[in-house]
Scaffold this motif. Structure first.
Motif, PDB file in Angstrom:
ATOM      1  N   THR A  44      41.551  19.351  51.807  1.00 57.40           N
ATOM      2  CA  THR A  44      42.665  20.297  51.780  1.00 57.40           C
ATOM      3  C   THR A  44      43.051  20.579  50.331  1.00 57.40           C
ATOM      4  O   THR A  44      42.904  19.720  49.454  1.00 57.40           O
ATOM      5  CB  THR A  44      43.883  19.741  52.535  1.00 57.40           C
ATOM      6  N   GLU A  46      45.391  23.761  47.612  1.00 61.02           N
ATOM      7  CA  GLU A  46      46.245  24.950  47.488  1.00 61.02           C
ATOM      8  C   GLU A  46      46.269  25.402  46.041  1.00 61.02           C
ATOM      9  O   GLU A  46      45.917  24.659  45.125  1.00 61.02           O
ATOM     10  CB  GLU A  46      47.652  24.649  47.991  1.00 61.02           C
ATOM     11  N   TYR A 194      45.632  24.334  53.621  1.00 60.11           N
ATOM     12  CA  TYR A 194      46.463  23.143  53.422  1.00 60.11           C
ATOM     13  C   TYR A 194      46.250  22.084  54.494  1.00 60.11           C
ATOM     14  O   TYR A 194      46.734  20.955  54.346  1.00 60.11           O
ATOM     15  CB  TYR A 194      47.945  23.540  53.345  1.00 60.11           C
ATOM     16  N   ARG A 195      45.567  22.424  55.574  1.00 60.45           N
ATOM     17  CA  ARG A 195      45.179  21.440  56.584  1.00 60.45           C
ATOM     18  C   ARG A 195      43.665  21.503  56.778  1.00 60.45           C
ATOM     19  O   ARG A 195      43.020  22.473  56.386  1.00 60.45           O
ATOM     20  CB  ARG A 195      45.921  21.695  57.901  1.00 60.45           C
ATOM     21  N   GLU A 196      43.108  20.507  57.435  1.00 57.18           N
ATOM     22  CA  GLU A 196      41.647  20.359  57.510  1.00 57.18           C
ATOM     23  C   GLU A 196      40.966  21.499  58.280  1.00 57.18           C
ATOM     24  O   GLU A 196      41.533  22.091  59.200  1.00 57.18           O
ATOM     25  CB  GLU A 196      41.297  19.030  58.178  1.00 57.18           C
ATOM     26  N   THR A 353      49.567  19.473  49.704  1.00 52.28           N
ATOM     27  CA  THR A 353      48.269  18.804  49.623  1.00 52.28           C
ATOM     28  C   THR A 353      48.221  17.764  48.516  1.00 52.28           C
ATOM     29  O   THR A 353      47.230  17.036  48.396  1.00 52.28           O
ATOM     30  CB  THR A 353      47.144  19.834  49.411  1.00 52.28           C
TER      31      THR A 353
END
Length: 854
Positions: A44, A46, A194-196, A353
Motif C-alpha cells: 500500500t 500514497e 491505500y489498501r491491498e 499508509t
C-alpha cells in the motif's frame, strides 16, 4: 500398472491462490515525467509519502510546510506496478483482482485496458480479469483524479451544501473527510492505493467474507453459532468448518454447496460457551474457526481459511430510570452493565499508509494502560484497518463505530444513496467479525448541524423519506444504514447519530450528548461539570499544547519557539483556539510568564484538571441498577494525526500529556474521589460579592463486579504550612459492586485548605486509591515558595519516590532519557505520604527534572 486419473479428460482443479501486489511506481499525470519507484516494497502507498521519500517535497508536518505542499492535492497522479502471472494462474478458470480500497477517484487499467472506475474510498471491488491477463508480466496502472476539483464540479451541478470544517464540496465525496482539514488537522488531499490489491485465481471455488455469528442466549448457557460465507462455485463442493474452543475442544460441521451458489452457511449450538469480556470484566477468549473447501471427487482441499470469534451477549440498554427523567444509555455485555471510560479515536496519521500493525497495537495498548475500555471511531475519518479492531478484540476494548459522515449536510440523491449503501455493506461485512464492535452510529454531529442551521427536522415525522427536505441525509441515517445493519449484523445495536436522542441533540436525559459548553459554546468554567453531565457523554474535551520535546521536533527554527509564533499558530487549527485557550489558562492558572515552557505546562495542567473534573462528575452518576444516570464518557480525543495543539491525550509523536495521566487515575476500576461545592451565604450583599462557603463530598467509584471492604482516611491540609487541619476516618466500609458509593458528605473546607483522601484494603492495608481536592480557581491559591516546599525526588532503577513538606499541585517529572515510560505524572503530593511512580527504562543514574504548580 494402470494409472487411474481422478479427473479424466480434464486437468486437476487449480486450488485457490492469492498474490498481493507490491513494487509500486508513480508519476504526475500528463507531465511526461519518468516513473519513480517507491522506496519501500509495501503493498500500500500514497502520493504524499512517496513524494516525501523521493525528496520532492519538504516534510509537510514541520514548520509552515503545510502551505508549500497544497499543490499535491490539486494535481493528478498515476501509479503502476508489475503483476506477474504464472502459467498455473493463467490456466485457472477464475482470475479476479480484488481491490480493498482506492483513494478516491481512480481508473484502473490492466495492460492499458480500463477494468474499473471507483469514486468511493470505502468500496471493495472484485474484478474478473479472465481474457485480460496474460502469462508473465502485466502492467496494472491506476490514474487518480483530484477529489477537490471533482467535488467542486458536483457542487456546481447539484448545489452547495453546508459543512463545518473543510471545503463544503467534501460532503459530495466519499473520502476520509479529515483530509480536507479539521480543527485539529491539516489539509492534505492525498491519493493512492491505500489498501491491498490481490490477484485471486481458482478453478472450482472461492470462499470469502467468512462470518461466524454467535448468538448467546440470555442465560449465557448456550450459543447459536452460524458460519456464513460468500462463495463462487462452478462445481459442487463440500465446505467443512472446524470450530475449536479456547480449551481445545473441536466441533466439525460440513455442508454441500451446489454449483452456482453465491452464499451458504453452517449452523450448530455451543453449550456452556466460553465468553469474551471487555477490559476489567473478564477474559478475552476466542473460538478458532477453520473453513476448508473440499472437492467432492477426491476430498482434496481447494481452499482453506481461518478466522476466530469472541462470543458475547450484547445490549444497549435504554430504559426508564428511578428518580430521574428520560432513559438510561449504557452497554451490557454478558448480562453485566459496563461503565464506559473511553476516548474518541481519529485517524492516527494524515497519511494512512505510513502506519504499521504495531502502531495500531501500541495505540490500543495506551488505551488499556490508562484503564479506558472504549474507543469511538469518529465519523470524519475512515473504517479503520483490521489491525486496529484486532487489537481491540485482543485487549477487551469496546468499539463505537461511526459511519463516515461528520459535521455536514450530506446529499441523498439516488447515485449517492447507491454508493453509500454499497459502502455500508462492504464495511459492515468486513468489520462484523470483530466482537469489540458494539455500536454502529449513523454520523457525527449531522443532526446538530441541522439544528444549528434550523433545517427541516421534525423528530415526530417518521415517514422514512426526507429526501425532499433540506435535511435529506436523515433518510440515510434512519432508513438505509439501519437496514444494512439489520440485514448483515443484527446483533450489534444501531444509533442514528452522535449526539442523538431526546427532544434535541442537547437533551441530557436521553441518548448521548456532546458536551462542548466547556471550550466551545459559552466557554463554561470546567468547575461546572457536575451540572453538565448526560446519560452518556460521547464527546468533551479541553485543548493543550504538546510537550516541549515534541514542539522542538516540528518547530525547527528556535526563533519560532514561542506561544504566539506563526509556526505555533499554524499548528493550532481550532478557530479561535488561541483566544479560548488563553481564556481558560488566565481564568484558572497563575502564570509566571509567557515563556513557552510555562505556557505548555499551564495548558497541560488546565487540560488535566478539566478532564479530571468531567470524568469525576460523570462517574459519580453511575449509581447502580435503574440508577445509571450516566453510562459513561468518551474524551475528545486520545490521539493526533500530525503535530498540533489539540485536545489529544497523546500527541503525534507518542508523548503523553498530563491529561493522559489524569484520565488514567480517574478511570481506574476502583477509585476514591472528592468533589468541592461552593454555596453563597444568605445576606443582603450583592450576589457577586456574597461570601461563599465550601464543603467536600467523598465517594468511591467501583466498576468492578465485586464489592470491596475498605478503610478511608481524609486529611485536610493547610496549603501554606502543610499542617493538618482535620482528619476524618472510616474503617471497614463496604464499597458496592459496579456502582458509586457515597462515603462522606458536607465536610467543611476553606480556600486555604487542600484535601487528600486515601483508600486502603481493610484486610491487607494495600493502597487502593488516592484523591485530592483544591480550592478553585487554582490561580487564587496562595502557594508557598518552592524553597519551603521540601520536595524530594529519589531516583531508583525503574521508579521514583516523591515526598514533600507542603501540599504540592501537579508535580511533573521528566528526563532527557526518551526511552523512559512513566506510569503516572502531574501528581498531587501531600506531607507524610510517599508517592511512587514506576518508570520503565529509568536508571538510578538518570537526572530527573521536576516542576509543579506555583
Amino acid at each position: 500398472m494402470a494409472v487411474i486419473e481422478l479427473y479424466p479428460q480434464e486437468k486437476k482443479p487449480h486450488p485457490f491462490t492469492s498474490q498481493t501486489l507490491s513494487g509500486w511506481q508513480w508519476r504526475q499525470l500528463d507531465k511526461g515525467d519518468d516513473w519513480t519507484p517507491c522506496t519501500h516494497k509495501k503493498p500500500t502507498t500514497e502520493i504524499y509519502t512517496d513524494l516525501l521519500d523521493a525528496g520532492r517535497i519538504p516534510d509537510p508536518f514541520l514548520d509552515e510546510n503545510e502551505k508549500l505542499v497544497q499543490w499535491v492535492g490539486a494535481a493528478e497522479w498515476e501509479y503502476a506496478c508489475t503483476l506477474t502471472a504464472t502459467a498455473a494462474e493463467m490456466a485457472a478458470v477464475r482470475q479476479v483482482l480484488v481491490f480493498d480500497g482506492l483513494d478516491t477517484f481512480a481508473t484502473v487499467y490492466l495492460n492499458d485496458t480500463a477494468i474499473l472506475e471507483s469514486d468511493n474510498m470505502f468500496h471493495i471491488h472484485r474484478v474478473d480479469v479472465v481474457g485480460r491477463l496474460r502469462e508473465g508480466d502485466n502492467t496494472l496502472r491506476i490514474v487518480f483524479k483530484g477529489a477537490l476539483v471533482a467535488g467542486q464540479n458536483m457542487e456546481k451541478t447539484l448545489g452547495k451544501l453546508t459543512c463545518f470544517n473543510g471545503d463544503s464540496s467534501r460532503v459530495y465525496i466519499r473520502k476520509a473527510q479529515y483530509h480536507y482539514g479539521w480543527d485539529w488537522g491539516p489539509t492534505f488531499l492525498t491519493c493512492g492505493p491505500y489498501r491491498e490489491i490481490r490477484l485471486e485465481t481458482y478453478d472450482v471455488v472461492a470462499v470469502w467474507d467468512v462470518f461466524t455469528d454467535a448468538v448467546v442466549l440470555e442465560g449465557l448457557q448456550q450459543a447459536d453459532l452460524t458460519v456464513s460465507f460468500t462463495v463462487d462455485a462452478s462445481k459442487d463442493v463440500v465446505v467443512q468448518a472446524t470450530i475449536t474452543s479456547p480449551d481445545g475442544k473441536a466441533v466439525q460441521l460440513s455442508t454441500k454447496v451446489k454449483a452456482g451458489s453465491t452464499e451458504a452457511s453452517l449452523s450448530t449450538k455451543i453449550d456452556q460457551p466460553q465468553l469474551w469480556y471487555p477490559l476489567h470484566h473478564g477474559p478475552q477468549v476466542f473460538y478458532n474457526v477453520k473453513v476448508e473447501v473440499l472437492s467432492v471427487d477426491d476430498t482434496s482441499v481447494l481452499q482453506s481459511t481461518s478466522t476466530r470469534v469472541g462470543m458475547r451477549r450484547l445490549r444497549l440498554v435504554q430504559e426508564p430510570l428511578l428518580d430521574a427523567p428520560g432513559t438510561s444509555f449504557y452497554f451490557e455485555v454478558n448480562n453485566q452493565a459496563v461503565y464506559i471510560n473511553g476516548s474518541n479515536w481519529i485517524p492516527r496519521h494524515s497519511f494512512l499508509t505510513a502506519l504499521t500493525e504495531d502502531d495500531y497495537r501500541q495505540s490500543v495498548d495506551e488505551c488499556v494502560a490508562s484503564h479506558q475500555n472504549m474507543l469511538r471511531v469518529w465519523g470524519g475519518g475512515l473504517y479503520e484497518h483490521d489491525s486496529f479492531y484486532q487489537a481491540c478484540d485482543d485487549k477487551g476494548v469496546l468499539v463505537w463505530q461511526d459511519f463516515m459522515f461528520a459535521c455536514g449536510v450530506y446529499p441523498c440523491h439516488p447515485a449517492f444513496v447507491k454508493s453509500v449503501t454499497r459502502e455500508a455493506c462492504d464495511q459492515v461485512r468486513r468489520l462484523r467479525r470483530f466482537c469489540s464492535v458494539v455500536l454502529w452510529a449513523g454520523n457525527n454531529e449531522d443532526y446538530q448541524v441541522a439544528e444549528n442551521l434550523k433545517l427541516d427536522w421534525d423528530p415526530a415525522d417518521d415517514s422514512g423519506d426526507w429526501t425532499k427536505t433540506n435535511f435529506p441525509a436523515r433518510t440515510l441515517y434512519e432508513r438505509h444504514l439501519p437496514a444494512v445493519i439489520q440485514d448483515l449484523c443484527p446483533q450489534v445495536p444501531y444509533h442514528p447519530g452522535s449526539p442523538w436522542g431526546g427532544v434535541n441533540t442537547e437533551d441530557p436525559t436521553m441518548g448521548d450528548i456532546h458536551q462542548w459548553s466547556v471550550w466551545h459554546g459559552t466557554l463554561e468554567p470546567y468547575q461546572r461539570w457536575p451540572e453538565l453531565t448526560g446519560r452518556f457523554v460521547s464527546e468533551f474535551g479541553m485543548m493543550s499544547l504538546p510537550p516541549r520535546r515534541s514542539v522542538d521536533k516540528y518547530v525547527t527554527d528556535p526563533a519560532q519557539r514561542y506561544p504566539q509564533s506563526a509556526v505555533m499558530d499554524l499548528h493550532n487549527k481550532a478557530e479561535g483556539g488561541e483566544r479560548r485557550l488563553t481564556s481558560y489558562i488566565v481564568e484558572n492558572v497563575r502564570l509566571r510568564s509567557l515563556d513557552l515552557n510555562d505556557w505548555i505546562y499551564a495548558s497541560q495542567l488546565m487540560q488535566a484538571e478539566c478532564l479530571g473534573a468531567a470524568i469525576r462528575a460523570c462517574r459519580r452518576q453511575w449509581k447502580g441498577r435503574r440508577r445509571e444516570y450516566c453510562g459513561g464518557q468518551l474524551v475528545w480525543q486520545i490521539n493526533d494525526c500530525w503535530p498540533v495543539a489539540s485536545w489529544a491525550l497523546i500527541d503525534f509523536y507518542g508523548e503523553r500529556k498530563l491529561a493522559y495521566y489524569a484520565v488514567k487515575r480517574q478511570s481506574a476500576p476502583l477509585i476514591v474521589d472528592i468533589g468541592r461545592t461552593y454555596t453563597a451565604v444568605e445576606s443582603n450583599t450583592l450576589e457577586a460579592l456574597k461570601e461563599k462557603r465550601a464543603h467536600v463530598d467523598v465517594w468511591a467509584a467501583n466498576s468492578g463486579l465485586s464489592q470491596d471492604v475498605v478503610d478511608l482516611t481524609v486529611t485536610l491540609f493547610d496549603i501554606q504550612t502543610g499542617g493538618v487541619v482535620r482528619t476524618e476516618s472510616l474503617t471497614r466500609t463496604t464499597v458496592g459492586a459496579n456502582k458509586t458509593t457515597e462515603l462522606l458528605h458536607g465536610l467543611a473546607v476553606d480556600d486555604k485548605t487542600a484535601v487528600q483522601a486515601i483508600m486502603r484494603d481493610s484486610s491487607t492495608g494495600e493502597l487502593l486509591s488516592r484523591a485530592s481536592d483544591w480550592p478553585q480557581p487554582l490561580k487564587h491559591i496562595a502557594m508557598a515558595s518552592p524553597e519551603d516546599s521540601g520536595v524530594q525526588v529519589t531516583v531508583h532503577d525503574g521508579r521514583v519516590d516523591i515526598t514533600s513538606k507542603l501540599p504540592i499541585k501537579g508535580l511533573e517529572v521528566s528526563t532527557s532519557n526518551e526511552s523512559v515510560i512513566w506510569s503516572d505524572n502531574g501528581v498531587d503530593i501531600f506531607p507524610s505520604d510517599v508517592y511512587s511512580i514506576d518508570a520503565t527504562g529509568l536508571s538510578k543514574t538518570d537526572t530527573v527534572d521536576v516542576r509543579y504548580y506555583g
